[in-house]
Scaffold this active site. Structure first.
Site, mmCIF file in Angstrom:
data_model
loop_
_atom_site.group_PDB
_atom_site.id
_atom_site.type_symbol
_atom_site.label_atom_id
_atom_site.label_comp_id
_atom_site.label_asym_id
_atom_site.label_seq_id
_atom_site.Cartn_x
_atom_site.Cartn_y
_atom_site.Cartn_z
ATOM 1 N N HIS A 83 16.514 2.256 52.328
ATOM 2 C CA HIS A 83 17.130 3.581 52.200
ATOM 3 C C HIS A 83 16.319 4.646 52.936
ATOM 4 C CE1 HIS A 83 14.514 3.917 48.493
ATOM 5 N NE2 HIS A 83 14.448 5.176 48.872
ATOM 6 N N ASP A 220 15.308 -3.895 49.225
ATOM 7 C CA ASP A 220 15.225 -2.546 49.783
ATOM 8 C C ASP A 220 14.059 -2.416 50.769
ATOM 9 O OD1 ASP A 220 15.535 0.132 50.268
ATOM 10 O OD2 ASP A 220 15.624 0.726 48.164
ATOM 11 N N SER A 643 9.114 6.319 47.858
ATOM 12 C CA SER A 643 9.924 5.234 48.396
ATOM 13 C C SER A 643 9.259 4.649 49.638
ATOM 14 C CB SER A 643 11.321 5.741 48.743
ATOM 15 O OG SER A 643 12.022 6.102 47.587
#
Length: 707
Positions: A83, A220, A643
């Site tokens: 992402h 991810d 992240s």
């Protein structure tokens, strides 16, 4: 600013892991914290984190100014989350070559894709310059002048450092609510190329159904490479002649896995926490910011996703925008739920009462820290802040429709062309960016959002074009929007719009933008009227907490500077039952079967189910459980910006990438819940397995050299 003080805590969970709260700066890591890390099986020397070419910090990057990442090879490969690479992947995607849908694998250096405006930064050095700024008179300035003063010092220091090394830049940022200031030096690399991306079905597996949830199976990750000038080996703008970066330090990748209680450390760039925030500020966050955010975004997202599912070209254009919007839509819902479920406002108010009693007994900041004043200041601005959030979510930010963006830029932000000595020859024009938006989608979103905004705010916060909607279009927002698109020159890409002719102000799109600006400026004035006074009181409150608990280690709130968090791998109680600390390939296959039955967020390509249905995963099988681990839990402290942060074991070896927090502790931006707070990471073995089996990326697997 405005944040809540939390000290180092220790408590037992189901696995006897300690909830080691904290987002610690590396250069001045407290010895007490390091000693606790050693007790929990961190095995490197104190200096190995920050000092020297081989320091762990030297393989961690600020990815793009919004995420974190880690260098994992001697040829400059960077791992981050899928992402985080989302927009780069989307920007290369077309209906004919849809890398979002089908994934991307570069089989050679030549096939790796450059990305406009994408960079990575390495932190070179950090130091406390509070005393230096004080000596220059910082604390003698009114609140309204502090930021401007610090910016001026930063500009002078930046010029000086650029004379020594043009590849460096510096920032001066406030820590501890502005009670301290740190100078941080960075080196940026601007040639960053896409190397590997899984299909979206895997990189975003679970979609909004699983976002912020546990258990998770999302793979991810995405892979990029840093390129440099072939002559100097240093940063350079993109050139086909650039060569891969050869770092002095990269993260060794481990296939050894973990067990409950294993040491886990993240180093990355957490964006923003507010743990020093007063009880009054928390109430404002809940009711005047979070609630308007998720309510408005829901209106927009429902329309957006309907158009995306109906048209592949629209999906490609809006994939990244939708993902960014929905992420914090769900976050704000979860945060409000957590604030209420743990009674956080009451807890904070009780803690503030203790500070009052301590202040009365010591006289610290007497006559300065005033709780009654702070309460009045927040109450006075509450309605305006709530209206401002609704306004910004409706008409501002990246979620704004194309017409609104152009309407704003017509007044500010567009390059003026023509002869400046001939005012009537000056014009603006908008390039054809139709590859980034869809007219039917934008128009429907804009009309629905305008209607919703009116239903939420007082009449005084309505732009005057609402009168036009009522008078000329019978209250039909869609007809008004259609009229703007048809009649305004703003929506004619490549059209010269002369800004000093009468036709400019008469343009309905230009008038629409002026109407928005008028309300925006009025709202901003109302919101910021008490800003300085609140900032002063929140800074005093932070200072009082720090002084009251000065014998304990403490950390500053996150502000997108490099931070370390440590803890252990472990589960927690989820709905009264053990959550488990990892997920397996079998659990993902079960969800894939639901995808085959129509659950959209669990739909994947058949090959993915085949790869995850194997009985033997070879070297990627966990030696303790005999299973293929997909994602795992630790009690590392995490927030947005983390992240893509590397998750290290006690030897400084990479075991995973952090990509999410858990729903049960979404109040962690303002309060760290020692029992519930968990970081969700993707297991590095899952990453490498997919690279090897689906991607056939043998050259990358060999380059990484996992052991």
């Amino acid at each position: 600013m405005k944040k809540l003080f939390i000290t180092l805590l220790a408590a037992c969970t189901l696995t006897s892991a300690k909830a080691d709260e904290g987002m610690w700066t590396l250069y001045n890591l407290p010895n007490a914290v390091y000693e606790t890390m050693k007790q929990e099986n961190y095995q490197l020397p104190y200096g190995a984190l920050y000092n020297g070419d081989d320091a762990v910090k030297n393989c961690v990057v600020n990815f793009g100014g919004y995420c974190s990442g880690v260098v994992v090879s001697p040829d400059g490969l960077v791992f981050t989350n899928h992402h985080c690479g989302f927009e780069a992947i989307r920007s290369h995607s077309t209906v004919e070559h849809d890398y979002m849908l089908n994934g991307f694998v570069a089989n050679s250096y030549e096939e790796e894709l450059p990305n406009k405006n994408l960079f990575v930064s390495f932190m070179i050095e950090q130091k406390d310059i509070t005393a230096y700024l004080d000596s220059l008179g910082l604390n003698k300035l009114p609140e309204s002048k502090r930021a401007e003063f610090v910016d001026s010092i930063e500009n002078v220091m930046l010029k000086d450092i650029r004379k020594q090394d043009s590849t460096l830049h510096i920032t001066i940022q406030p820590f501890y609510e502005g009670n301290q200031y740190y100078l941080t030096t960075y080196r940026d690399y601007d040639d960053v190329r896409l190397v590997f991306a899984l299909p979206k079905s895997m990189g975003k597996f679970g979609g909004e159904t699983d976002n912020w949830m546990w258990p998770r199976q999302t793979c991810d990750f995405s892979v990029f490479r840093i390129y440099v000038d072939p002559k100097t080996g240093g940063p350079a703008k993109y050139s086909k002649d650039n060569v891969p970066y050869h770092p002095k330090k990269w993260a060794p990748v481990s296939l050894q896995g973990y067990v409950p209680g294993s040491f886990s450390m993240t180093i990355g760039y957490p964006g923003s926490t507010s743990r020093y925030l007063s009880s009054y500020g928390i109430k404002e966050r809940r009711d005047a910011q979070n609630e308007p955010m998720y309510k408005t975004r829901e209106v927009k997202q429902n329309i957006m996703i309907r158009h995306m599912r109906a048209d592949e070209a629209v999906r490609i254009k809006y994939d990244s925008k939708y993902a960014q919007s929905s992420n914090y839509w769900k976050n704000s819902i979860g945060m409000n739920k957590c604030i209420d479920s743990i009674g956080l406002i009451k807890q904070k108010a009780e803690f503030e009462q203790k500070i009052r009693q301590w202040q009365d007994s010591t006289g610290f900041l007497k006559g300065k820290l005033d709780f009654e004043l702070l309460e009045r200041l927040y109450a006075k601005q509450f309605k305006a802040v709530k209206a401002f959030t609704y306004f910004n979510e409706t008409f501002g930010g990246r979620s704004a429709d194309e017409l609104t963006r152009r309407a704003y830029r017509a007044h500010n932000g567009s390059t003026v062309k023509g002869d400046e000595n001939k005012p009537k020859s000056q014009y603006i024009e908008f390039e054809d960016n139709s590859n980034k938006w869809d007219e039917a989608t934008d128009k429907e979103i804009q009309a629905a959002a305008m209607k919703f905004y009116r239903e939420q705010v007082e009449e005084k916060y309505l732009p005057d074009f609402y009168q036009i909607v009522d008078r000329d279009f019978g209250g039909d927002y869609q007809k008004y929007i259609d009229y703007l698109y048809k009649k305004s020159q703003l929506m004619k890409s490549g059209k010269k719009i002369y800004i000093n002719k009468k036709s400019f102000s008469k343009d309905p799109g230009v008038a629409f933008g002026e109407s928005l600006n008028n309300v925006l400026y009025s709202l901003a004035d109302e919101v910021t009227a008490g800003y300085d006074s609140i900032a002063i009181q929140e800074r005093y409150l932070c200072a009082a907490k720090l002084r009251m608990e000065e014998d304990m280690p403490n950390y500053s709130d996150a502000n997108f500077t490099m931070r370390l968090s440590y803890g252990q791998v472990g589960e927690y109680l989820l709905a009264g039952k053990p959550s488990g600390y990892y997920t397996t390939a079998e659990s993902m296959v079960e969800k894939m079967i639901l995808g085959e039955k129509g659950v959209i967020d669990y739909e994947t390509e058949p090959i993915m189910k085949e790869l995850l249905s194997k009985k033997d995963f070879g070297k990627y099988t966990d030696k303790t459980t005999g299973k293929m681990h997909l994602c795992f839990l630790s009690n590392n402290d995490i927030t947005g910006g983390n992240s893509g942060s590397p998750m290290f074991n006690g030897k400084g070896e990479l075991i995973g990438l952090a990509f999410d927090g858990n729903w049960d502790s979404l109040s962690s931006d303002i309060f760290f819940d020692k029992e519930l707070a968990r970081c969700i990471g993707v297991d590095i073995r899952y990453v490498l397995y997919m690279m090897e089996t689906w991607g056939k990326a043998d050259r990358l697997i060999k380059e990484i050299g996992a052991k």
